[in-house]
Design a protein around this motif. Structure first.
Motif, mmCIF file in Angstrom:
data_model
loop_
_atom_site.group_PDB
_atom_site.id
_atom_site.type_symbol
_atom_site.label_atom_id
_atom_site.label_comp_id
_atom_site.label_asym_id
_atom_site.label_seq_id
_atom_site.Cartn_x
_atom_site.Cartn_y
_atom_site.Cartn_z
ATOM 1 N N LEU A 1 0.377 -1.650 -0.360
ATOM 2 C CA LEU A 1 0.401 -0.222 0.198
ATOM 3 C C LEU A 1 0.576 1.135 0.117
ATOM 4 C CD1 LEU A 1 -2.683 -0.879 2.698
ATOM 5 C CD2 LEU A 1 -3.510 -0.837 -0.136
ATOM 6 N N ALA A 2 1.756 1.193 0.789
ATOM 7 C CA ALA A 2 2.897 2.081 0.883
ATOM 8 C C ALA A 2 3.356 2.430 -0.524
ATOM 9 C CB ALA A 2 4.524 2.376 2.308
ATOM 10 N N GLU A 3 3.808 1.735 -0.807
ATOM 11 C CA GLU A 3 4.695 1.646 -2.609
ATOM 12 C C GLU A 3 3.487 2.153 -2.967
ATOM 13 O OE1 GLU A 3 5.884 -1.105 -5.961
ATOM 14 O OE2 GLU A 3 6.092 -2.202 -3.886
ATOM 15 N N LYS A 4 2.392 1.703 -3.722
ATOM 16 C CA LYS A 4 1.414 2.322 -4.493
ATOM 17 C C LYS A 4 0.935 3.756 -3.748
ATOM 18 C CE LYS A 4 0.666 -1.285 -7.482
ATOM 19 N NZ LYS A 4 1.070 -1.372 -8.801
ATOM 20 N N LEU A 5 0.823 4.267 -2.835
ATOM 21 C CA LEU A 5 0.480 5.321 -2.849
ATOM 22 C C LEU A 5 0.716 6.652 -3.122
ATOM 23 C CD1 LEU A 5 -1.648 7.313 -0.809
ATOM 24 C CD2 LEU A 5 0.099 7.038 0.751
ATOM 25 N N LEU A 6 2.863 5.677 -3.286
ATOM 26 C CA LEU A 6 4.066 6.991 -3.841
ATOM 27 C C LEU A 6 4.536 6.923 -5.193
ATOM 28 C CD1 LEU A 6 5.911 6.786 -0.346
ATOM 29 C CD2 LEU A 6 4.280 8.463 -0.938
ATOM 30 N N ALA A 7 3.559 5.731 -5.875
ATOM 31 C CA ALA A 7 4.147 5.457 -7.046
ATOM 32 C C ALA A 7 3.023 6.463 -8.097
ATOM 33 C CB ALA A 7 3.083 4.244 -7.677
ATOM 34 N N PRO A 8 4.242 6.759 -9.142
ATOM 35 C CA PRO A 8 3.512 8.561 -10.043
ATOM 36 C C PRO A 8 2.419 8.199 -10.907
ATOM 37 C CG PRO A 8 5.423 7.138 -10.935
ATOM 38 C CD PRO A 8 5.252 6.099 -9.685
ATOM 39 N N ASP A 9 2.007 6.435 -10.846
ATOM 40 C CA ASP A 9 0.230 6.828 -11.765
ATOM 41 C C ASP A 9 -0.578 6.309 -10.914
ATOM 42 O OD1 ASP A 9 1.758 4.147 -10.760
ATOM 43 O OD2 ASP A 9 1.437 3.318 -12.634
ATOM 44 N N SER A 10 -0.007 6.396 -9.690
ATOM 45 C CA SER A 10 -1.485 6.172 -8.767
ATOM 46 C C SER A 10 -1.984 7.500 -8.859
ATOM 47 C CB SER A 10 -1.055 5.706 -7.394
ATOM 48 O OG SER A 10 -0.385 4.728 -7.383
ATOM 49 N N LEU A 11 -3.873 7.286 -8.694
ATOM 50 C CA LEU A 11 -4.416 8.050 -8.298
ATOM 51 C C LEU A 11 -5.381 8.542 -7.003
ATOM 52 C CD1 LEU A 11 -6.089 8.151 -11.902
ATOM 53 C CD2 LEU A 11 -3.793 9.381 -11.033
ATOM 54 N N ALA A 12 -5.912 9.662 -6.344
ATOM 55 C CA ALA A 12 -6.499 9.731 -5.667
ATOM 56 C C ALA A 12 -8.274 10.416 -5.587
ATOM 57 C CB ALA A 12 -5.890 10.326 -4.720
ATOM 58 N N ILE A 13 -8.603 10.113 -5.325
ATOM 59 C CA ILE A 13 -10.063 11.074 -5.511
ATOM 60 C C ILE A 13 -10.543 12.239 -3.715
ATOM 61 C CG2 ILE A 13 -12.752 10.844 -5.062
ATOM 62 C CD1 ILE A 13 -12.642 7.893 -6.148
ATOM 63 N N ALA A 14 -10.056 12.830 -3.972
ATOM 64 C CA ALA A 14 -10.716 14.047 -3.045
ATOM 65 C C ALA A 14 -12.123 14.232 -2.513
ATOM 66 C CB ALA A 14 -9.887 15.629 -3.370
ATOM 67 N N LEU A 15 -11.912 14.219 -1.249
ATOM 68 C CA LEU A 15 -13.497 14.127 -0.447
ATOM 69 C C LEU A 15 -13.060 15.759 0.504
ATOM 70 C CD1 LEU A 15 -13.808 11.101 -1.381
ATOM 71 C CD2 LEU A 15 -16.332 12.120 -0.007
ATOM 72 N N TRP A 16 -14.052 16.708 0.124
ATOM 73 C CA TRP A 16 -13.986 18.039 1.578
ATOM 74 C C TRP A 16 -14.737 18.836 2.611
ATOM 75 C CZ3 TRP A 16 -15.408 23.733 0.530
ATOM 76 C CH2 TRP A 16 -15.471 23.874 1.516
ATOM 77 N N ASN A 17 -15.386 17.474 3.158
ATOM 78 C CA ASN A 17 -16.340 18.216 4.293
ATOM 79 C C ASN A 17 -17.635 16.960 3.584
ATOM 80 O OD1 ASN A 17 -15.164 19.162 5.999
ATOM 81 N ND2 ASN A 17 -15.919 21.435 5.663
ATOM 82 N N GLY A 18 -17.020 15.735 2.979
ATOM 83 C CA GLY A 18 -17.687 15.552 2.601
ATOM 84 C C GLY A 18 -18.116 15.428 0.881
ATOM 85 N N LYS A 19 -17.782 16.106 0.371
ATOM 86 C CA LYS A 19 -17.601 17.039 -1.195
ATOM 87 C C LYS A 19 -16.815 16.678 -1.829
ATOM 88 C CE LYS A 19 -18.608 21.083 0.200
ATOM 89 N NZ LYS A 19 -19.511 22.710 0.427
#
Length: 308
Positions: free
Chosen positions: A28-46
């Motif tokens: 998981l730590a390797e994937k989190l820092l991988a250059p091609d990995s992505l993330a969805i951001a939520l702010w206050n549930g939005k």
């Protein structure tokens, strides 16, 4: 491909959840820092969204490394799964200052999921709903229910473990039956006094411990409208991230049309023929409207109204 003939909004998450990799902290730590990995951001549930090429909305992905920087630690991170070989995470942001006015400037806008879900591709809405439900669970269950000690996030965010008594805590989903009552050639919908004026919907209620889906359906119809259930047919389900329910859609045949609203859950009921139900869905009945296509209640009414 959907697993059933009808797929509701917030169903159809396309990711391989890769649950077998959640316990591998180094992976998981390797994937989190991988250059091609992505993330969805939520702010206050939005969720963070952006305009698509068609002019609608879609998830605005951010690099997972940026999500890790913004998270401040594992408490606000979630491993969502894999899109083919690409790891997808989610980050939970809180506070009064909109991140698009800071570190996420130019990357999109945070919007209320319920308001924009119908403008998003179905898979995007489902992924955003998954993240929203998970973060809401973690926000409400930070302490061990066995001993009260603050628990730790493990398994990529899908489990909490108490460092004091070792109790494990898993995400909860609350099952809810939602049913359209039908007698002969008419269906019944009801309204609660607190709803917008003129809104009618299918009846619904939480399952209780030791109760089957069919029993919960029959109990709710009798409690709220005094109706006796004859048979129950399954329609479809809908994950509902407010905060984390599973709506179980049903069509219930009842013994009579002598419904009496209990004046606690229901203030009024109405019976509609199929043509009348179609008119309600089309907005042709003055002073009466049904929930929009986002809701499984709309789909239950539509399915019945358009059936032979």
């Amino acid at each position: 491909m959907p697993l059933s003939a009808h797929q509701n909004t917030f169903a159809g998450n396309p990711l391989n959840r890769a649950s077998e990799r959640r316990g591998d902290a180094s992976w998981l730590a390797e994937k989190l820092l991988a250059p091609d990995s992505l993330a969805i951001a939520l702010w206050n549930g939005k969720p963070l969204v952006e305009k698509s090429q068609t002019g609608d909305l879609q998830i605005a992905y951010i690099p997972s490394r940026l999500a890790e920087d913004l998270s401040g630690g594992a408490e606000r991170l979630l491993f969502m799964g894999l899109w083919q070989e690409t790891a997808v995470f989610a980050v939970d942001l809180e506070g009064g200052h909109d991140p698009v006015e800071g570190p996420l400037a130019g990357m999109g806008a945070f919007e209320e999921l319920r308001a924009v879900a119908m403008r998003m591709p179905g898979p995007d809405a489902a992924m955003a709903a998954t993240a929203k439900s998970m973060f809401e669970w973690r926000r409400r269950h930070r302490h061990c229910s066995a001993c009260g000690h603050q628990s730790d996030v493990v398994d990529g965010g899908w489990k909490r473990q108490c460092p004091s008594c070792n109790a494990e805590h898993f995400p909860r989903t609350d099952p809810v039956v939602i049913m359209l009552a039908v007698h002969e050639d008419r269906c019944m919908v009801g309204r609660q006094e607190i709803w917008p004026k003129g809104m009618f919907s299918a009846l619904a209620g939480f399952l209780e411990p030791g109760e089957s889906i069919e029993e919960a359906c029959a109990r709710e119809l009798e409690e709220e409208a005094g109706l006796k259930t004859v048979s129950v047919a399954y329609h479809s389900t809908q994950p509902w991230p407010y905060p984390s329910s599973l709506m179980i859609g049903l069509i219930a045949q009842v013994a009579s049309d002598e419904a009496t609203p209990d004046q606690t859950e229901l203030s009024e009921v109405r019976w509609f023929t199929k043509q009348e139900a179609r008119d309600v869905l089309a907005g042709k009945v003055e002073g009466v409207f049904a929930p929009g296509p986002l809701a499984i209640a709309h789909q239950l009414l539509k399915t019945w109204a358009e059936s032979d």
